[in-house]
Every structure is written in structure tokens, then in C-alpha cells.
Write an enzyme that holds these catalytic residues in place. Structure first.
Site, PDB file in Angstrom:
ATOM      1  N   HIS A  86      11.357 -15.163 -14.082  1.00 50.45           N
ATOM      2  CA  HIS A  86      10.188 -16.004 -14.369  1.00 50.45           C
ATOM      3  C   HIS A  86      10.380 -16.955 -15.549  1.00 50.45           C
ATOM      4  CE1 HIS A  86       7.807 -12.682 -12.231  1.00 50.45           C
ATOM      5  NE2 HIS A  86       7.766 -13.754 -11.470  1.00 50.45           N
ATOM      6  N   ASP A 143      11.576 -15.858 -27.235  1.00 46.79           N
ATOM      7  CA  ASP A 143      12.314 -16.136 -25.995  1.00 46.79           C
ATOM      8  C   ASP A 143      11.641 -17.242 -25.201  1.00 46.79           C
ATOM      9  OD1 ASP A 143      10.201 -14.940 -24.688  1.00 46.79           O
ATOM     10  OD2 ASP A 143      11.254 -13.117 -24.145  1.00 46.79           O
TER      11      ASP A 143
HETATM   12  C1  LHQ Z   1      -4.153  -9.748 -23.690  1.00 50.08           C
HETATM   13  C2  LHQ Z   1      -3.097 -10.334 -24.417  1.00 50.08           C
HETATM   14  C3  LHQ Z   1      -1.781 -10.153 -23.912  1.00 50.08           C
HETATM   15  C4  LHQ Z   1      -2.673  -8.899 -22.183  1.00 50.08           C
HETATM   16  C5  LHQ Z   1      -4.920 -10.790 -25.426  1.00 50.08           C
HETATM   17  N1  LHQ Z   1      -1.629  -9.421 -22.801  1.00 50.08           N
HETATM   18  N2  LHQ Z   1      -3.938  -9.038 -22.576  1.00 50.08           N
HETATM   19  C6  LHQ Z   1       7.589 -10.517 -24.069  1.00 50.08           C
HETATM   20  C7  LHQ Z   1       8.130  -9.775 -22.998  1.00 50.08           C
HETATM   21  C8  LHQ Z   1       8.968 -10.349 -22.012  1.00 50.08           C
HETATM   22  C9  LHQ Z   1       9.286 -11.563 -21.845  1.00 50.08           C
HETATM   23  C10 LHQ Z   1       8.649 -12.690 -22.374  1.00 50.08           C
HETATM   24  O1  LHQ Z   1       8.182 -12.765 -23.657  1.00 50.08           O
HETATM   25  C11 LHQ Z   1       7.564 -11.798 -24.295  1.00 50.08           C
HETATM   26  C12 LHQ Z   1       6.900 -12.336 -25.430  1.00 50.08           C
HETATM   27  C13 LHQ Z   1       5.426 -12.343 -25.373  1.00 50.08           C
HETATM   28  O2  LHQ Z   1       4.839 -13.303 -24.968  1.00 50.08           O
HETATM   29  S1  LHQ Z   1       4.724 -10.909 -25.886  1.00 50.08           S
HETATM   30  C14 LHQ Z   1       3.027 -11.286 -26.039  1.00 50.08           C
HETATM   31  C15 LHQ Z   1       2.817 -12.043 -27.289  1.00 50.08           C
HETATM   32  N3  LHQ Z   1       1.421 -12.208 -27.506  1.00 50.08           N
HETATM   33  C16 LHQ Z   1       0.756 -11.466 -28.375  1.00 50.08           C
HETATM   34  O3  LHQ Z   1       1.284 -10.595 -29.034  1.00 50.08           O
HETATM   35  C17 LHQ Z   1      -0.702 -11.806 -28.509  1.00 50.08           C
HETATM   36  C18 LHQ Z   1      -1.543 -10.555 -28.362  1.00 50.08           C
HETATM   37  N4  LHQ Z   1      -2.934 -10.908 -28.540  1.00 50.08           N
HETATM   38  C19 LHQ Z   1      -3.514 -10.959 -29.756  1.00 50.08           C
HETATM   39  O4  LHQ Z   1      -2.896 -10.751 -30.779  1.00 50.08           O
HETATM   40  C20 LHQ Z   1      -4.973 -11.299 -29.776  1.00 50.08           C
HETATM   41  O5  LHQ Z   1      -5.516 -11.113 -28.495  1.00 50.08           O
HETATM   42  C21 LHQ Z   1      -5.255 -12.714 -30.260  1.00 50.08           C
HETATM   43  C22 LHQ Z   1      -4.981 -12.799 -31.769  1.00 50.08           C
HETATM   44  C23 LHQ Z   1      -4.413 -13.755 -29.520  1.00 50.08           C
HETATM   45  C24 LHQ Z   1      -6.738 -13.073 -30.025  1.00 50.08           C
HETATM   46  O6  LHQ Z   1      -7.539 -12.099 -30.662  1.00 50.08           O
HETATM   47  P1  LHQ Z   1      -9.091 -12.026 -30.341  1.00 50.08           P
HETATM   48  O7  LHQ Z   1      -9.672 -13.385 -30.417  1.00 50.08           O
HETATM   49  O8  LHQ Z   1      -9.663 -10.961 -31.231  1.00 50.08           O
HETATM   50  O9  LHQ Z   1      -9.197 -11.571 -28.803  1.00 50.08           O
HETATM   51  P2  LHQ Z   1      -8.866 -10.116 -28.185  1.00 50.08           P
HETATM   52  O10 LHQ Z   1      -7.710  -9.503 -28.855  1.00 50.08           O
HETATM   53  O11 LHQ Z   1     -10.143  -9.349 -28.125  1.00 50.08           O
HETATM   54  O12 LHQ Z   1      -8.393 -10.524 -26.707  1.00 50.08           O
HETATM   55  C25 LHQ Z   1      -9.326 -10.820 -25.641  1.00 50.08           C
HETATM   56  C26 LHQ Z   1      -8.806 -10.130 -24.407  1.00 50.08           C
HETATM   57  O13 LHQ Z   1      -7.530 -10.673 -24.078  1.00 50.08           O
HETATM   58  C27 LHQ Z   1      -8.579  -8.636 -24.642  1.00 50.08           C
HETATM   59  O14 LHQ Z   1      -8.894  -7.958 -23.446  1.00 50.08           O
HETATM   60  P3  LHQ Z   1     -10.095  -6.889 -23.382  1.00 50.08           P
HETATM   61  O15 LHQ Z   1     -10.076  -6.376 -21.985  1.00 50.08           O
HETATM   62  O16 LHQ Z   1      -9.800  -5.859 -24.424  1.00 50.08           O
HETATM   63  O17 LHQ Z   1     -11.335  -7.690 -23.722  1.00 50.08           O
HETATM   64  C28 LHQ Z   1      -7.107  -8.547 -24.888  1.00 50.08           C
HETATM   65  O18 LHQ Z   1      -6.539  -7.301 -24.572  1.00 50.08           O
HETATM   66  C29 LHQ Z   1      -6.588  -9.624 -23.961  1.00 50.08           C
HETATM   67  N5  LHQ Z   1      -5.254 -10.060 -24.356  1.00 50.08           N
HETATM   68  N6  LHQ Z   1      -3.606 -10.966 -25.491  1.00 50.08           N
HETATM   69  N7  LHQ Z   1      -0.711 -10.723 -24.493  1.00 50.08           N
END
Ligand code: LHQ
Length: 261
Positions: A86, A143
Site C-alpha cells: 500500500h 515511512d
Molecule cells: C485513530 C487514529 C489512528 C485509528 C485517531 N488509528 N484510529 C505505521 C505502520 C505501518 C505503516 C505505515 O506507517 C505507520 C505510521 C503511522 O501512520 S502510525 C499512526 C500515526 N498516527 C498517530 O499516532 C496519531 C494517533 N492519533 C492521535 O494521536 C490523536 O487521535 C490525535 C492527536 C491525532 C487527535 O486527538 P483528538 O483530537 O483528541 O482525537 P481522538 O484521539 O479522540 O481521536 C478521534 C477518534 O479517531 C478516536 O476514535 P474513538 O472511537 O475513540 O472516538 C481515535 O481512536 C481515532 N483515531 N487516530 N491512527
């Protein structure tokens, strides 16, 4: 569908549509992105591509919940397969798109969401958009092409800062770093981005495609090689209908109407 694909004028707008998960990239969304980008690349009627997100986020990268089961069972994820299937195709399709690509960053961008925005030619953002590479927070390396694109976009020192310190980058900093090209108040972003993408789609598409290739390739070329590359591309550009139209329009003191041919 978690990706909406809209043709507006000569542009394709791709909107990642999982607002409840802040547009995290799950399997079906990544599959749909690969497919839609491939179609946009191959369709000569598409003369610009915009990528944006539904709701309050642009894209927060990999859907971590998709991997939850494996982690809970203590299994290491198979990133090799995932990246090859992907993320590498998405990155290559965006970066190699033979027409301008624009990330319309309407809100938060994190992880591979930042990588996608970086793989686009231009980043137009809302003043509420904030950025975090986020990989270090889960002990991974950046990445999806971000180690290649980020230092090229912001320079090595800023890239190190963004990757290692891991702080959020707000809209003002993003402009200052050169991470984004333009920032507008959130309410103005849709109209301004629409106009910018439409203008790109009405441009000299073949010359744009060659310009993109030259700029990207020449980052790793010496001057002699760059001059040779420019000459080859200019010979081809000089033979296009759009070149003739551009010069004719200038001589006739009217705006050109480019056809992308
Ligand atoms: C999510 C996510 C998420 C699922 C928010 N997944 N649900 C890795 C592996 C392999 C290959 C490719 O590359 C990678 C690298 C990556 O891309 S790893 C992911 C990197 N992203 C993060 O670490 C961001 C994680 N998210 C956060 O830190 C927060 O959600 C932020 C700061 C972006 C926003 O915070 P808030 O405004 O407080 O919103 P929230 O945390 O309440 O999120 C809203 C919903 O979105 C929530 O779902 P829920 O069902 O609990 O309401 C989150 O679980 C969901 N969500 N990021 N990456």
C-alpha cells in the site's frame, strides 16, 4: 466507501472519508487510494489531483486499531508486506503523477498522513491544521516516503527537529518551515483550494509533468546533467499544442486556453 472520488472540471478530488477515525488509513481506504491514484494517473482527462480529508482531520496515518488484534496477541506486525502493498505504491503514484498534485490539509495530519501530504507537489492548509510526524511516539521510523520528502521540503535541520523532537507543528510554524505553501482561515480554505486546483487543471499539463520530473530528478543531478535534462524536455515541450497556443495567445494579447496536449 471510505474514499470519495469527485471529478470537478479537469481535476480529480480524492477525499479520505473516515471522519470518525480522523481519516486513519485502513485496508479498504488504502486499496481505494491506490486504485483512484492509478486511474487519475492514466486518465488524460484528469489534469490535476487534490487530496483532502472529511471532517476535522486531513489524515492521521495508519489505522492503529486495524493492527490492534495482532498487538494484543503479542505478534509483531508484518510491515514489509504492508509497506510494499500500500504505502510504497501510494507514495510513488502521488510523487510520480504526471500532473500536479495538491494536498488540501483541512485539519490534523499525523504519521503516514504527513507522508501523503509531503508526497504531493503542493500543500494548501487551513489555519487550524496541525502536523505531527508521530512515528517516534510509537518507536517507528518515518515511512511512506517521508524520510525522502521531508528534508527536501524543509531542509535537513528542520526535518530532524520534526522527526526527533516530535512536537506539533502549527500553521504559523508550518509556513515558516516551508512545510506548507499557503495557509488560509479554515472557512476560506475550500474556496481558495478549489480555485488553485482548478487553475492547475487548466494549465499546460504536459509542461507541468515535465517540470515536476525535472525538479525532482535534478535534486540528485549535477548542473551538466540538469542542463541536458532541461534541453530534452524543452524540445518535447516546444512541440506541444499548448506551447503554440501559449505563444499565439501572447502575441494576440489574450489569455491562453491550454488543452493539456
Ligand atoms: C485513530 C487514529 C489512528 C485509528 C485517531 N488509528 N484510529 C505505521 C505502520 C505501518 C505503516 C505505515 O506507517 C505507520 C505510521 C503511522 O501512520 S502510525 C499512526 C500515526 N498516527 C498517530 O499516532 C496519531 C494517533 N492519533 C492521535 O494521536 C490523536 O487521535 C490525535 C492527536 C491525532 C487527535 O486527538 P483528538 O483530537 O483528541 O482525537 P481522538 O484521539 O479522540 O481521536 C478521534 C477518534 O479517531 C478516536 O476514535 P474513538 O472511537 O475513540 O472516538 C481515535 O481512536 C481515532 N483515531 N487516530 N491512527
Amino acid at each position: 466507501m471510505t474514499l470519495s472520488v469527485d471529478r470537478r472540471g479537469g481535476a480529480t478530488w480524492l477525499t479520505i472519508d473516515r471522519p470518525e477515525a480522523l481519516n486513519a488509513l485502513d485496508g479498504p481506504t488504502k486499496e481505494a487510494l491506490v486504485e483512484a491514484l492509478r486511474e487519475a494517473a492514466e486518465d488524460p482527462g484528469v489534469r490535476a489531483v487534490a487530496l483532502t480529508g472529511a471532517g476535522r482531520a486531513f489524515c492521521v496515518g495508519q489505522d492503529l486499531r486495524e493492527l490492534e488484534q495482532g498487538y494484543r496477541e503479542g505478534r509483531a506486525p508484518d510491515f514489509a508486506a504492508e509497506l510494499e502493498r500500500h504505502y510504497a505504491p501510494i507514495c510513488k503514484l502521488l510523487a510520480g503523477m504526471p500532473k500536479p498534485t495538491v494536498a488540501v490539509v483541512n485539519g490534523v495530519a499525523a504519521g503516514a498522513g504527513v507522508s501523503l501530504a509531503l508526497a504531493c507537489d503542493l500543500r494548501l492548509a487551513s489555519d487550524g491544521a496541525r502536523w505531527r510526524l508521530a512515528f517516534s511516539g510509537i518507536a517507528l521510523v518515518p515511512d511512506a516516503g517521508s524520510t525522502w520528502h521531508l528534508p527536501r521540503v524543509v531542509g535537513l535541520s528542520r526535518a530532524m527537529e520534526i522527526a526527533l523532537l516530535g512536537d506539533w507543528v502549527d500553521a504559523d510554524q508550518a509556513l515558516q518551515f516551508g512545510l506548507v505553501n499557503r495557509v488560509w482561515p479554515a472557512e476560506d480554505l475550500p474556496g481558495e483550494a478549489e480555485a488553485a486546483v482548478a487553475a492547475l487543471a487548466a494549465g499546460p499539463t504536459l509542461a507541468f509533468a515535465r517540470t515536476k520530473t525535472l525538479l525532482r530528478d535534478h535534486l540528485g543531478t549535477d548542473l551538466a546533467g540538469a542542463l541536458a535534462g532541461e534541453a530534452e524536455a524543452q524540445v518535447a515541450s516546444g512541440q506541444t499544442k499548448d506551447h503554440l497556443e501559449g505563444v499565439t495567445a501572447f502575441l494576440e494579447k489574450r489569455p491562453p486556453t491550454f488543452q493539456g496536449a
